[in-house]
Structures are given as C-alpha cells and as structure tokens.
Scaffold this motif. Structure first.
Motif, PDB file in Angstrom:
ATOM      1  N   PRO A 183     -12.348  68.605 -31.905  1.00  0.00           N
ATOM      2  CA  PRO A 183     -11.701  68.029 -33.088  1.00  0.00           C
ATOM      3  C   PRO A 183     -10.184  68.105 -32.991  1.00  0.00           C
ATOM      4  O   PRO A 183      -9.624  69.053 -32.439  1.00  0.00           O
ATOM      5  N   ILE A 184      -9.524  67.086 -33.521  1.00  0.00           N
ATOM      6  CA  ILE A 184      -8.063  67.050 -33.623  1.00  0.00           C
ATOM      7  C   ILE A 184      -7.714  66.946 -35.107  1.00  0.00           C
ATOM      8  O   ILE A 184      -8.206  66.057 -35.796  1.00  0.00           O
ATOM      9  N   MET A 185      -6.864  67.857 -35.577  1.00  0.00           N
ATOM     10  CA  MET A 185      -6.575  67.939 -37.009  1.00  0.00           C
ATOM     11  C   MET A 185      -5.101  67.724 -37.298  1.00  0.00           C
ATOM     12  O   MET A 185      -4.242  68.318 -36.632  1.00  0.00           O
ATOM     13  N   ASP A 186      -4.811  66.861 -38.263  1.00  0.00           N
ATOM     14  CA  ASP A 186      -3.450  66.666 -38.742  1.00  0.00           C
ATOM     15  C   ASP A 186      -3.094  67.780 -39.717  1.00  0.00           C
ATOM     16  O   ASP A 186      -3.965  68.367 -40.368  1.00  0.00           O
ATOM     17  N   LEU A 187      -1.792  68.039 -39.834  1.00  0.00           N
ATOM     18  CA  LEU A 187      -1.316  69.106 -40.709  1.00  0.00           C
ATOM     19  C   LEU A 187      -0.353  68.561 -41.749  1.00  0.00           C
ATOM     20  O   LEU A 187       0.252  67.509 -41.562  1.00  0.00           O
ATOM     21  N   LYS A 188      -0.209  69.280 -42.844  1.00  0.00           N
ATOM     22  CA  LYS A 188       0.762  68.926 -43.874  1.00  0.00           C
ATOM     23  C   LYS A 188       1.223  70.183 -44.587  1.00  0.00           C
ATOM     24  O   LYS A 188       0.518  71.203 -44.624  1.00  0.00           O
ATOM     25  N   LEU A 189       2.427  70.117 -45.135  1.00  0.00           N
ATOM     26  CA  LEU A 189       2.949  71.229 -45.921  1.00  0.00           C
ATOM     27  C   LEU A 189       2.465  71.103 -47.357  1.00  0.00           C
ATOM     28  O   LEU A 189       2.608  70.049 -47.984  1.00  0.00           O
ATOM     29  N   ASN A 190       1.903  72.172 -47.871  1.00  0.00           N
ATOM     30  CA  ASN A 190       1.424  72.207 -49.247  1.00  0.00           C
ATOM     31  C   ASN A 190       1.903  73.512 -49.881  1.00  0.00           C
ATOM     32  O   ASN A 190       1.444  74.591 -49.501  1.00  0.00           O
ATOM     33  N   ASN A 191       2.856  73.395 -50.836  1.00  0.00           N
ATOM     34  CA  ASN A 191       3.455  74.587 -51.459  1.00  0.00           C
ATOM     35  C   ASN A 191       4.051  75.517 -50.394  1.00  0.00           C
ATOM     36  O   ASN A 191       3.825  76.731 -50.391  1.00  0.00           O
ATOM     37  N   ASN A 192       4.797  74.891 -49.474  1.00  0.00           N
ATOM     38  CA  ASN A 192       5.474  75.614 -48.389  1.00  0.00           C
ATOM     39  C   ASN A 192       4.507  76.319 -47.435  1.00  0.00           C
ATOM     40  O   ASN A 192       4.904  77.224 -46.701  1.00  0.00           O
ATOM     41  N   GLN A 193       3.263  75.883 -47.438  1.00  0.00           N
ATOM     42  CA  GLN A 193       2.279  76.449 -46.523  1.00  0.00           C
ATOM     43  C   GLN A 193       1.639  75.328 -45.726  1.00  0.00           C
ATOM     44  O   GLN A 193       1.271  74.292 -46.272  1.00  0.00           O
ATOM     45  N   LEU A 194       1.526  75.522 -44.420  1.00  0.00           N
ATOM     46  CA  LEU A 194       0.948  74.507 -43.542  1.00  0.00           C
ATOM     47  C   LEU A 194      -0.571  74.556 -43.639  1.00  0.00           C
ATOM     48  O   LEU A 194      -1.185  75.599 -43.410  1.00  0.00           O
ATOM     49  N   VAL A 195      -1.169  73.427 -43.990  1.00  0.00           N
ATOM     50  CA  VAL A 195      -2.621  73.363 -44.147  1.00  0.00           C
ATOM     51  C   VAL A 195      -3.145  72.145 -43.397  1.00  0.00           C
ATOM     52  O   VAL A 195      -2.399  71.225 -43.045  1.00  0.00           O
ATOM     53  N   ILE A 196      -4.445  72.129 -43.155  1.00  0.00           N
ATOM     54  CA  ILE A 196      -5.090  71.002 -42.477  1.00  0.00           C
ATOM     55  C   ILE A 196      -5.347  69.892 -43.480  1.00  0.00           C
ATOM     56  O   ILE A 196      -5.834  70.138 -44.578  1.00  0.00           O
ATOM     57  N   ARG A 197      -4.997  68.669 -43.104  1.00  0.00           N
ATOM     58  CA  ARG A 197      -5.201  67.529 -43.996  1.00  0.00           C
ATOM     59  C   ARG A 197      -6.696  67.316 -44.244  1.00  0.00           C
ATOM     60  O   ARG A 197      -7.498  67.357 -43.308  1.00  0.00           O
ATOM     61  N   ASN A 198      -7.038  67.066 -45.469  1.00  0.00           N
ATOM     62  CA  ASN A 198      -8.435  66.855 -45.835  1.00  0.00           C
ATOM     63  C   ASN A 198      -8.780  65.372 -45.704  1.00  0.00           C
ATOM     64  O   ASN A 198      -9.049  64.668 -46.677  1.00  0.00           O
ATOM     65  N   VAL A 199      -8.747  64.904 -44.448  1.00  0.00           N
ATOM     66  CA  VAL A 199      -9.063  63.498 -44.167  1.00  0.00           C
ATOM     67  C   VAL A 199     -10.024  63.469 -42.994  1.00  0.00           C
ATOM     68  O   VAL A 199     -10.377  64.500 -42.416  1.00  0.00           O
ATOM     69  N   GLU A 200     -10.463  62.278 -42.640  1.00  0.00           N
ATOM     70  CA  GLU A 200     -11.367  62.139 -41.500  1.00  0.00           C
ATOM     71  C   GLU A 200     -10.680  62.608 -40.228  1.00  0.00           C
ATOM     72  O   GLU A 200      -9.566  62.191 -39.918  1.00  0.00           O
ATOM     73  N   LEU A 201     -11.333  63.487 -39.494  1.00  0.00           N
ATOM     74  CA  LEU A 201     -10.732  64.083 -38.316  1.00  0.00           C
ATOM     75  C   LEU A 201     -10.830  63.151 -37.112  1.00  0.00           C
ATOM     76  O   LEU A 201     -11.749  62.358 -36.996  1.00  0.00           O
TER      77      LEU A 201
END
Length: 288
Positions: A183-201
């Motif tokens: 799997p390859i996962m995109d990342l995004k900043l959420n409240n200054n915390q890096l999280v995995i995007r909740n989209v199709e991987l």
C-alpha cells in the motif's frame, strides 16, 4: 540477431545534486544513491546505521535527527524531487500483516520529523514494505537489525518511483522477499499532526518488472510534464495492469469446477389400512 537489452534504471557514478553529495560525504551513517532512467533522476537515501529501530519499536534515537534535518534542508534548497516516498521496513519475525503495520508507524515517525522541518505534507507518501524487501538476510540478529530501517525515495514523478520499487529483486537475499502488493498512503497535516489521508489508497506490486514499460515512461516524461504523465499512468492501477499481462508471468484465476449432482427424490409409499374379514372377528370373540 541480438535482441535489444531491456531498459533499466542505471546506477550513477556521481551524485549530481550538490547538497545530497555533501550529505553523503559528511555523514558516515547516510548513503545517497542516484539512479537514472535516461535523463530522469531518482535518489535513494538510506540511513545505514542512523535510523535503525529496536525490535518491535518505532522510535528513533536523538542522534538520528541531525541526518534527517540535513536532508530536509537539502530538499528545500535544491531540486531533489517533487515527491518523497518514505519506505518503512521490518525484519521477518512476527506475522506479515503486523510487520506491515509496524513499518507504517516507523515511516510515519520519519515523515512527521520531515514535516516539522518544513517539507510540505503533499510531497510526502508512505510505503508499507514490512518484511517483504529485506536489505540483507534475516537469518542473523545483525541482519535483522539492519533490515529494521526506513529509506527515502525522491523523484519528480510518482510513476518513476513506483517503477523503481517494482524492479527491486531481493529474492536471492532472503526468503522473506516475495511478490506482493504494497500500500501507498498519502499524508496530510491535521491540527499540526501528520496523519494518513482517509481516501482510496494507491499500491505498487513488487518484483513485477513486466509491468514496467520503462522506455515508454522515459519518453513520456521527456515530452510531457511529470504531473500529466503520472495522471495518465495512474488511470490504470497496478492490479488492473497485472491482470492485463499476457505470458508466463500472468497468474490465472483459480477456478474450482462445481460438480452438480441430481437430487434423489423418493416417492412416498402409501400403504392401505389392514382390514380383517368377519370370520376373524367371530373367531376372536369365541376364544374370549
């Protein structure tokens, strides 16, 4: 008549990005390798003894931070690549699915540190390699320790990175190296915390060089922007491309024939009631 050799990534003798060359020369624990596909560059940053993880752990020691900060500075100051793939690895102990989860946690630690150094979140992606791409054999404790690592792949094209991952063949190193979909996962900043995007991987299939039409990819990257090429190639995922391959490497879908048996029907037997004649009645009454 000699057949033309297949196009492959070539190992460059020199690192052409000055900042990365400086990191490679100044840090004993960091190894930077430059690969080319014709004129297109891909850099692999390996932290040889720096980002080594303890068994079943995802924390790095403070001494590792200097190398990561130096790389982040080089990335921001020079043309290192539009996309950074943080590839997490584990040793072969434990269940495969758990090791993939552990490799996500390890790569997320590195990605978060890079994001804190100012690298934009849309440039960062995680690859959960787990135990499937060992660097050395897992038969010894020293080898297992070296396999607990994180590597960074940097390039301007996502498809260039995926093609590079497909060509890695470590089957002669350790039996843990096998063909699999990562799997390859995109990342995004959420409240200054890096999280995995909740989209199709997204995903990439390892040990699958037959999916790589590297000459066509190189020509397309030379004619069009990397963004346009990536969009066009991403319309067909690795799984769909794998199903379209013809030849010996294609695995057929396992189909089990179903034998249909005729159901047995039993005709119910209707028995007539027992009727005694009058003489039997008379005999019974005289005996009584």
């Amino acid at each position: 008549m000699n057949k033309p050799k297949p196009v492959q990534f070539e190992h460059s003798k020199e690192i052409t990005v000055p900042a990365l060359k400086k990191i490679n020369d100044n840090f004993n624990t960091v190894s930077v390798t430059e690969y080319t596909l014709k004129q297109h560059k891909l850099h692999q940053i390996s932290f040889k003894n720096a980002v080594l993880f303890q068994f079943d752990k995802a924390q790095i020691t403070p001494i590792n931070v200097a190398e990561l900060k130096a790389f982040a500075q080089a990335y921001k100051n020079e043309n290192v690549g539009s996309h950074l793939y943080i590839v997490g690895h584990t040793d072969s102990r434990g269940r495969q699915i758990y090791n993939q989860s552990l490799s996500v946690r390890r790569s997320l630690v590195i990605a978060s540190l890079l994001a804190n150094e100012g690298i934009p979140d849309d440039a960062l992606m995680l690859v959960a390699a787990g135990e499937l791409l060992p660097k050395v054999s897992n038969k010894t404790e020293l080898g297992r320790a070296e396999n607990r690592r994180v590597e960074i792949l940097a390039a301007d094209s996502k498809e260039l990175v995926k093609a590079f991952l497909r060509e890695i063949d470590c089957s002669d190193i350790d039996s843990a190296c096998e063909r699999a979909t990562l799997p390859i996962m995109d990342l995004k900043l959420n409240n200054n915390q890096l999280v995995i995007r909740n989209v199709e991987l997204d995903s990439v299939i390892t040990l699958a060089p037959e999916l790589n039409k590297l000459d066509e990819l190189a020509d397309d990257l030379a004619q069009y922007s990397a963004v346009d090429v990536d969009k066009r190639y991403s319309l067909s995922t690795d799984k769909r491309r794998l199903s379209s391959i013809k030849g010996l490497s294609q695995r057929k879908i396992l189909s089990i024939p179903i034998t249909k048996r005729t159901t047995s029907f039993f005709k119910p037997e209707v028995r007539s009631p027992l009727i005694l004649s009058e003489k039997y009645y008379y005999k019974l009454e005289t005996e009584l």
